[in-house]
Design an enzyme around this catalytic site. Sequence first.
Site, PDB file in Angstrom:
ATOM      1  N   GLY A 133      22.490 -75.038 -29.694  1.00  0.00           N
ATOM      2  CA  GLY A 133      23.258 -73.941 -29.124  1.00  0.00           C
ATOM      3  C   GLY A 133      24.063 -73.121 -30.114  1.00  0.00           C
ATOM      4  N   HIS A 137      13.436 -65.332 -31.608  1.00  0.00           N
ATOM      5  CA  HIS A 137      12.371 -66.115 -32.220  1.00  0.00           C
ATOM      6  C   HIS A 137      12.577 -66.103 -33.735  1.00  0.00           C
ATOM      7  CE1 HIS A 137       8.363 -67.825 -32.601  1.00  0.00           C
ATOM      8  NE2 HIS A 137       8.160 -66.987 -33.597  1.00  0.00           N
TER       9      HIS A 137
HETATM   10  C1  GRF Z   1      16.540 -70.823 -32.996  1.00  0.00           C
HETATM   11  O1  GRF Z   1      15.898 -70.933 -34.227  1.00  0.00           O
HETATM   12  C2  GRF Z   1      15.838 -69.790 -32.150  1.00  0.00           C
HETATM   13  O2  GRF Z   1      15.287 -68.759 -32.885  1.00  0.00           O
HETATM   14  C3  GRF Z   1      14.778 -70.596 -31.481  1.00  0.00           C
HETATM   15  O3  GRF Z   1      15.372 -71.840 -31.213  1.00  0.00           O
HETATM   16  C4  GRF Z   1      16.421 -72.070 -32.137  1.00  0.00           C
HETATM   17  C5  GRF Z   1      17.646 -72.340 -31.346  1.00  0.00           C
HETATM   18  O4  GRF Z   1      18.734 -72.726 -32.142  1.00  0.00           O
HETATM   19  N1  GRF Z   1      14.291 -69.916 -30.298  1.00  0.00           N
HETATM   20  P1  GRF Z   1      20.151 -72.922 -31.484  1.00  0.00           P
HETATM   21  O5  GRF Z   1      20.004 -73.958 -30.376  1.00  0.00           O
HETATM   22  O6  GRF Z   1      20.635 -71.611 -30.982  1.00  0.00           O
HETATM   23  O7  GRF Z   1      21.010 -73.456 -32.597  1.00  0.00           O
END
Ligand code: GRF
Length: 218
Positions: A15, A112
């Site tokens: 998160g 992404h």
């Molecule tokens: C990020 O790298 C995002 O691009 C991908 O999942 C990851 C989530 O990271 N969709 P976080 O949970 O926000 O730290």
Amino acid sequence: MARQLPIGVLISGNGTNLQAIIDAIEARALDAKIEVVLSNKADAYGLARAQKHNLYTAVLDHKSFSSREAYDQAVVDILRRCKVELVVLAGFMRLLSPLFIKAYSNRIMNIHPALLPAFPGLRVQKKALDHGVRFSGCTVHFVNDECDEGPIIMQAVVPVFPDDSESVLAARILKQEHKIYPRAIQLYAERKVHIVGRRVMVDDLSKDEKQVLIQPQI
Ligand code: GRF
């Protein structure tokens, strides 16, 4: 005070993007209100982040539903009950069914960690390294029926060095994710993004032709 866009943030893990959104709201850089943080995993650390900021959280474990549609319907029900206008996927590790996409058509965003359309799918930092690209980055896009395919709202570019490890590159990209995701949501809140076919037009876009990146540098 500007109107606050009611958003729902869907997570599965750490998160940090959720945190960046919370921080931007608290810094008044983002005119949004997080109405619900929903996770499909009870142990997602993002839930603790949300609770620390007194946000409403919900856990909906996909394993206790008989089908993807049944799960998505339950998620949509919660989002609607919370009067969410924009769904923000922030590391939500599930594909959405057409039922979900139709319910929030053109109102679902995702981030992404690659420069789409290059490297869709999973473990994309590794794919970028293995391919030997000189740049990668991150993409905020609307979600449509195809995975990582929807209209692109914003991208950030980072250099890729041949001796990067997957985690070093992921951290470099993540830093930019935290900048562009709140910003893209703010543009939406300001009604400055318009989907035209598969493109997104952004109002007041500043055009700088000198914004060129070359690597190795000349
Ligand atoms: C990020 O790298 C995002 O691009 C991908 O999942 C990851 C989530 O990271 N969709 P976080 O949970 O926000 O730290």
